[in-house]
Scaffold this active site. Structure first.
Site, PDB file in Angstrom:
ATOM      1  N   THR A   1      58.129  23.041  37.755  1.00 51.95           N
ATOM      2  CA  THR A   1      56.888  22.771  38.480  1.00 51.95           C
ATOM      3  C   THR A   1      55.695  22.652  37.532  1.00 51.95           C
ATOM      4  O   THR A   1      55.697  23.260  36.447  1.00 51.95           O
ATOM      5  CB  THR A   1      56.639  23.929  39.474  1.00 51.95           C
ATOM      6  OG1 THR A   1      55.307  23.824  39.982  1.00 51.95           O
ATOM      7  CG2 THR A   1      56.762  25.298  38.796  1.00 51.95           C
ATOM      8  N   ASP A   2      54.672  21.930  37.989  1.00 56.17           N
ATOM      9  CA  ASP A   2      53.431  21.839  37.197  1.00 56.17           C
ATOM     10  C   ASP A   2      52.681  23.171  37.179  1.00 56.17           C
ATOM     11  O   ASP A   2      51.773  23.371  36.365  1.00 56.17           O
ATOM     12  CB  ASP A   2      52.525  20.721  37.726  1.00 56.17           C
ATOM     13  CG  ASP A   2      52.135  20.865  39.194  1.00 56.17           C
ATOM     14  OD1 ASP A   2      52.568  21.844  39.853  1.00 56.17           O
ATOM     15  OD2 ASP A   2      51.399  19.988  39.692  1.00 56.17           O
ATOM     16  N   GLU A   3      53.062  24.105  38.070  1.00 54.57           N
ATOM     17  CA  GLU A   3      52.335  25.380  38.142  1.00 54.57           C
ATOM     18  C   GLU A   3      52.515  26.227  36.889  1.00 54.57           C
ATOM     19  O   GLU A   3      51.779  27.198  36.688  1.00 54.57           O
ATOM     20  CB  GLU A   3      52.795  26.188  39.357  1.00 54.57           C
ATOM     21  CG  GLU A   3      52.483  25.503  40.652  1.00 54.57           C
ATOM     22  CD  GLU A   3      52.587  26.438  41.842  1.00 54.57           C
ATOM     23  OE1 GLU A   3      52.640  27.659  41.650  1.00 54.57           O
ATOM     24  OE2 GLU A   3      52.611  25.924  42.964  1.00 54.57           O
TER      25      GLU A   3
ATOM     26  N   TYR B   1      55.603  33.629  41.482  1.00 51.48           N
ATOM     27  CA  TYR B   1      56.454  32.437  41.545  1.00 51.48           C
ATOM     28  C   TYR B   1      56.344  31.617  40.263  1.00 51.48           C
ATOM     29  O   TYR B   1      57.340  31.334  39.588  1.00 51.48           O
ATOM     30  CB  TYR B   1      56.086  31.562  42.756  1.00 51.48           C
ATOM     31  CG  TYR B   1      56.608  30.137  42.628  1.00 51.48           C
ATOM     32  CD1 TYR B   1      57.970  29.872  42.654  1.00 51.48           C
ATOM     33  CD2 TYR B   1      55.726  29.063  42.434  1.00 51.48           C
ATOM     34  CE1 TYR B   1      58.452  28.568  42.500  1.00 51.48           C
ATOM     35  CE2 TYR B   1      56.197  27.770  42.285  1.00 51.48           C
ATOM     36  CZ  TYR B   1      57.560  27.524  42.320  1.00 51.48           C
ATOM     37  OH  TYR B   1      58.039  26.248  42.159  1.00 51.48           O
TER      38      TYR B   1
ATOM     39  N   LYS C   1      59.064  30.713  37.181  1.00 50.56           N
ATOM     40  CA  LYS C   1      59.454  29.336  36.821  1.00 50.56           C
ATOM     41  C   LYS C   1      59.139  29.079  35.348  1.00 50.56           C
ATOM     42  O   LYS C   1      59.931  28.459  34.636  1.00 50.56           O
ATOM     43  CB  LYS C   1      58.731  28.314  37.707  1.00 50.56           C
ATOM     44  CG  LYS C   1      59.189  28.284  39.160  1.00 50.56           C
ATOM     45  CD  LYS C   1      60.663  27.907  39.332  1.00 50.56           C
ATOM     46  CE  LYS C   1      60.963  26.469  38.961  1.00 50.56           C
ATOM     47  NZ  LYS C   1      62.359  26.097  39.341  1.00 50.56           N
TER      48      LYS C   1
END
Ligand code: NAD
Ligand code: DAU
Length: 331
Positions: free
Chosen positions: A120-122, A147, A151
């Site tokens: 993810t870009d997060e 979260y 990741k």
């Protein structure tokens, strides 16, 4: 080709399995624990001779090892994926996102199997609302939530296994997906199903936070492009230039449904809420020739809205419980 798809009964994983069935002649094994986020129905209509479901935990080496041994390539979607849940109970996020990815890495190392890790870009944290910058493959990691930190940790494990053990792995970091089969805990389906139910959409804080939206079928095509043509050890960012504030998204949904654009409620903000995500996907586009098909966000949103109208039997049994859980957080 035999593809092992972890998390293939979830939102993005199941859309990817349908993509493989429609656009390739690959044989697919789905490994999925069938958590609350999964749906067997999302795999309906697939050719039974080509797609099989194994119910199991990606963090269980005894389950994972023979499946990896039998596959030519592993595409790893399985994760706990919802930020709000990670704020209430981080434990399954550590188990699945970290221990699960570690378990898979040990299996692909053992069997010399190609791995694609979906992320993810997060992992890059957030950008200011008025910052012209976008995330690139060289943006430093700076995750905010339980979260996104798990990741980020999973990405770093993949990078370490590539460097230390020459595992043939690629990583993709994608922006916010929308489309069919997304759980109604997530922003867009929550607001659509609220409106179908006569409830008002619920915007966290002032609704100013920005997300970069991509249709999930464009994400599927990007992942398959990377599996086929990506260079092992490389990371590719996936995005479709779809930046919108949450308020703009809700206004668009209200417009499509013929409602007044200010017919929403502002509710309690998410603790630590990332302000803005934005992806620069130049590397994927120029090196591997991928580009998105869904370039009109409102058109994709209208199709998604219609999908939720047509599949009420799928989400209806979960709606009251999802809203009751949000109500406990004032959201
Ligand atoms: P989802 O929550 O809809 O689906 C996750 C799937 O993984 C479910 O089917 C669940 O049963 C399965 N799963 C969970 N724990 C498991 C375990 N221990 N063993 C086996 N299976 C398990 O998630 P999603 O939105 O489809 O996201 C899929 C992947 O894409 C995740 O890795 C996520 O981080 C990444 N991603 C999501 C987005 C997005 O906008 N949703 C964007 C970029 C990247
Ligand atoms: O950027 C990619 C990420 O996108 C993925 O890694 C995650 O798995 C995925 O869940 C998504 O994370 P977000 O936290 O951005 O998505 P979510 O749908 O939870 O929320 C989108 C935005 O909308 C966010 O700014 C919070 C806000 N929001 C969310 C809900 C559920 C609201 O304003 N109201 C809501 O009711």
């Amino acid at each position: 080709m035999h593809v092992l798809v972890t998390g293939g009964a979830g939102f993005i994983g199941s859309n990817f399995v349908h993509h493989l069935a429609e656009h390739t002649d690959a044989r697919v094994t789905v490994l999925d624990k069938l958590t609350y986020a999964a749906s067997r129905a999302s795999l309906d209509g697939l050719p039974p001779g080509r797609v099989a479901l194994v119910v199991g935990d990606v963090a269980d080496a005894e389950t994972v090892d023979p499946l990896v041994a039998a596959a030519d390539v592993v595409v790893h979607f399985a994760a706990e994926s919802h930020n709000d849940n990670s704020l209430h109970d981080p434990s399954p996020f550590v188990h699945t996102n970290l221990v699960g990815t570690y378990t898979l890495l040990e299996a692909v190392r053992q069997h010399g199997t190609r791995l694609h890790h979906v992320s993810t870009d997060e992992v890059y944290g957030d950008l200011e609302l008025d910052d012209p910058a976008r995330f690139t493959e060289s943006t430093p990691y700076d995750p905010s939530s339980p979260y996104s930190s798990t990741k980020a940790g999973s990405d770093l494990l993949v990078r370490a296994w590539v460097r230390s053990f020459a595992v043939a792995a690629t990583i993709s970091n994608c922006s916010n997906n929308y489309g069919p089969w997304q759980h109604i805990e997530k922003f867009i389906p929550r607001q659509i199903t609220n409106l179908i139910d006569g409830r008002r959409p619920r915007l966290y804080g002032e609704g100013r936070n920005v997300r970069d939206w991509i249709h999930t079928s464009d994400h599927s095509a990007a992942v398959w492009t990377i599996v086929q043509h990506g260079r092992p050890g490389e990371t590719y960012l996936v995005g479709a230039d779809g930046e919108r504030s949450n308020r703009e998204v809700v206004e668009a949904i209200l417009r499509i449904m013929g409602r007044s654009e200010d017919d929403y409620d502002l509710v309690a903000d998410r603790p630590g809420h990332d302000l803005r995500y934005a992806i620069d996907s130049t590397k994927l586009r120029t090196e591997l020739g991928w580009s998105p098909s869904f370039t009109d966000f409102e058109e994709g949103l209208a199709a998604t809205l219609q999908w939720y109208r047509d599949h009420e039997a799928w989400w209806r049994p979960h709606k009251d419980a999802v809203e009751a859980a949000y109500a406990r957080s004032g959201q």
